[in-house]
Design a protein around this motif. Sequence first.
Motif, mmCIF file in Angstrom:
data_model
loop_
_atom_site.group_PDB
_atom_site.id
_atom_site.type_symbol
_atom_site.label_atom_id
_atom_site.label_comp_id
_atom_site.label_asym_id
_atom_site.label_seq_id
_atom_site.Cartn_x
_atom_site.Cartn_y
_atom_site.Cartn_z
ATOM 1 N N VAL A 70 43.274 44.008 -25.246
ATOM 2 C CA VAL A 70 42.336 43.202 -26.035
ATOM 3 C C VAL A 70 41.459 44.105 -26.902
ATOM 4 N N ALA A 71 41.104 45.279 -26.369
ATOM 5 C CA ALA A 71 40.275 46.215 -27.132
ATOM 6 C C ALA A 71 40.990 46.711 -28.381
ATOM 7 N N LEU A 72 42.324 46.685 -28.380
ATOM 8 C CA LEU A 72 43.070 47.119 -29.562
ATOM 9 C C LEU A 72 42.785 46.225 -30.765
ATOM 10 N N VAL A 73 42.527 44.946 -30.498
ATOM 11 C CA VAL A 73 42.281 43.999 -31.587
ATOM 12 C C VAL A 73 41.061 44.422 -32.402
ATOM 13 N N SER A 74 40.048 44.924 -31.707
ATOM 14 C CA SER A 74 38.826 45.368 -32.400
ATOM 15 C C SER A 74 38.821 46.875 -32.641
ATOM 16 N N GLU A 75 40.017 47.486 -32.546
ATOM 17 C CA GLU A 75 40.206 48.911 -32.823
ATOM 18 C C GLU A 75 39.361 49.812 -31.922
ATOM 19 N N GLN A 76 39.177 49.395 -30.675
ATOM 20 C CA GLN A 76 38.507 50.240 -29.686
ATOM 21 C C GLN A 76 39.590 51.043 -28.962
ATOM 22 N N TYR A 77 40.153 51.997 -29.670
ATOM 23 C CA TYR A 77 41.318 52.722 -29.168
ATOM 24 C C TYR A 77 40.984 53.622 -27.981
ATOM 25 N N ASP A 78 39.719 54.011 -27.850
ATOM 26 C CA ASP A 78 39.348 54.844 -26.709
ATOM 27 C C ASP A 78 39.490 54.082 -25.394
ATOM 28 N N ILE A 79 39.252 52.768 -25.433
ATOM 29 C CA ILE A 79 39.388 51.955 -24.224
ATOM 30 C C ILE A 79 40.856 51.907 -23.784
ATOM 31 N N MET A 80 41.752 51.706 -24.748
ATOM 32 C CA MET A 80 43.174 51.683 -24.413
ATOM 33 C C MET A 80 43.640 53.048 -23.928
ATOM 34 N N ALA A 81 43.071 54.118 -24.465
ATOM 35 C CA ALA A 81 43.438 55.459 -24.018
ATOM 36 C C ALA A 81 43.060 55.673 -22.556
ATOM 37 N N SER A 82 41.881 55.185 -22.160
ATOM 38 C CA SER A 82 41.458 55.340 -20.767
ATOM 39 C C SER A 82 42.344 54.517 -19.833
ATOM 40 N N VAL A 83 42.773 53.349 -20.296
ATOM 41 C CA VAL A 83 43.689 52.520 -19.506
ATOM 42 C C VAL A 83 45.042 53.208 -19.376
ATOM 43 N N MET A 84 45.544 53.743 -20.486
ATOM 44 C CA MET A 84 46.844 54.393 -20.489
ATOM 45 C C MET A 84 46.866 55.591 -19.544
ATOM 46 N N VAL A 85 45.880 56.477 -19.686
ATOM 47 C CA VAL A 85 45.881 57.674 -18.859
ATOM 48 C C VAL A 85 45.634 57.332 -17.388
ATOM 49 N N GLY A 86 44.834 56.294 -17.133
ATOM 50 C CA GLY A 86 44.586 55.884 -15.756
ATOM 51 C C GLY A 86 45.836 55.398 -15.052
ATOM 52 N N GLY A 87 46.743 54.789 -15.804
ATOM 53 C CA GLY A 87 48.000 54.333 -15.213
ATOM 54 C C GLY A 87 49.036 55.417 -15.080
ATOM 55 N N MET A 88 48.851 56.519 -15.799
ATOM 56 C CA MET A 88 49.813 57.616 -15.746
ATOM 57 C C MET A 88 49.518 58.613 -14.626
ATOM 58 N N VAL A 89 48.269 58.726 -14.237
ATOM 59 C CA VAL A 89 47.861 59.742 -13.268
ATOM 60 C C VAL A 89 48.500 59.571 -11.888
ATOM 61 N N PRO A 90 48.531 58.359 -11.276
ATOM 62 C CA PRO A 90 49.024 58.269 -9.901
ATOM 63 C C PRO A 90 50.415 58.851 -9.669
ATOM 64 N N PRO A 91 51.452 58.453 -10.425
ATOM 65 C CA PRO A 91 52.765 59.041 -10.143
ATOM 66 C C PRO A 91 52.834 60.530 -10.440
ATOM 67 N N ILE A 92 52.153 60.979 -11.492
ATOM 68 C CA ILE A 92 52.172 62.410 -11.800
ATOM 69 C C ILE A 92 51.396 63.190 -10.743
ATOM 70 N N GLY A 93 50.251 62.659 -10.326
ATOM 71 C CA GLY A 93 49.468 63.315 -9.288
ATOM 72 C C GLY A 93 50.221 63.418 -7.977
ATOM 73 N N VAL A 94 50.916 62.360 -7.600
ATOM 74 C CA VAL A 94 51.719 62.374 -6.371
ATOM 75 C C VAL A 94 52.846 63.396 -6.488
ATOM 76 N N ALA A 95 53.492 63.440 -7.658
ATOM 77 C CA ALA A 95 54.575 64.403 -7.862
ATOM 78 C C ALA A 95 54.064 65.837 -7.754
ATOM 79 N N LEU A 96 52.911 66.113 -8.364
ATOM 80 C CA LEU A 96 52.340 67.457 -8.281
ATOM 81 C C LEU A 96 51.962 67.806 -6.841
ATOM 82 N N ALA A 97 51.456 66.828 -6.106
ATOM 83 C CA ALA A 97 51.112 67.074 -4.702
ATOM 84 C C ALA A 97 52.351 67.444 -3.899
#
Length: 205
Positions: A70-97
Amino acid sequence: LVPAFSLLGVGVLMILVVNPPLGDFNTWLCTLLSAMNGGSRLALGAVLGLLMATDYGGPINKAAYVTGTVALVSEQYDIMASVMVGGMVPPIGVALACLLFENRFTAEERRTVPQNLLMGASFVTEGALPFALRDPLRVGPACMLGSGLAGFLTVFLRCGCPAPHGGLFLIAVIQNPLGFLLALLAGSLLTAALLGILKKPLQTS
């Protein structure tokens, strides 16, 4: 007939019993997150990142994701970036562990490293779900804190993601790509380090 009636029964159960309360919860959570836009964007980035790692594709994860889209509609791209990176961390973090603390994981768990790295890079949070189901009290907090840190850093470093999906395959269009990679690395390493601290070495016979 058994599969047909089973599918019908599950469908009715979802529509009449499961969906109404979960729908209300999603609506409440989306409203709460949207109201935070007027406050600290750093806090919002951290909260959204943390929520993306809460239930690995479940209703809380989806509510945070909807807030980002929804934030993309108002060009709040930083919000989508935080969502994107937050969803990427768990599998990568588990793999690194699994790579850094081999004696904390079974051989079967360590074999999932390549697929978890790929899933994390593709923004597929569910890669960490089997680990969370087996050890929720350790894996859950580790992933949430790592994702929260990553979400905070993406906003702090003024990263922006103009698309709703893609993970690292969007790196060419992400605003401040180096900052985004730094946030992803910091969050993933924090998750891996916490897993190494919280999980005990396996008993060998």
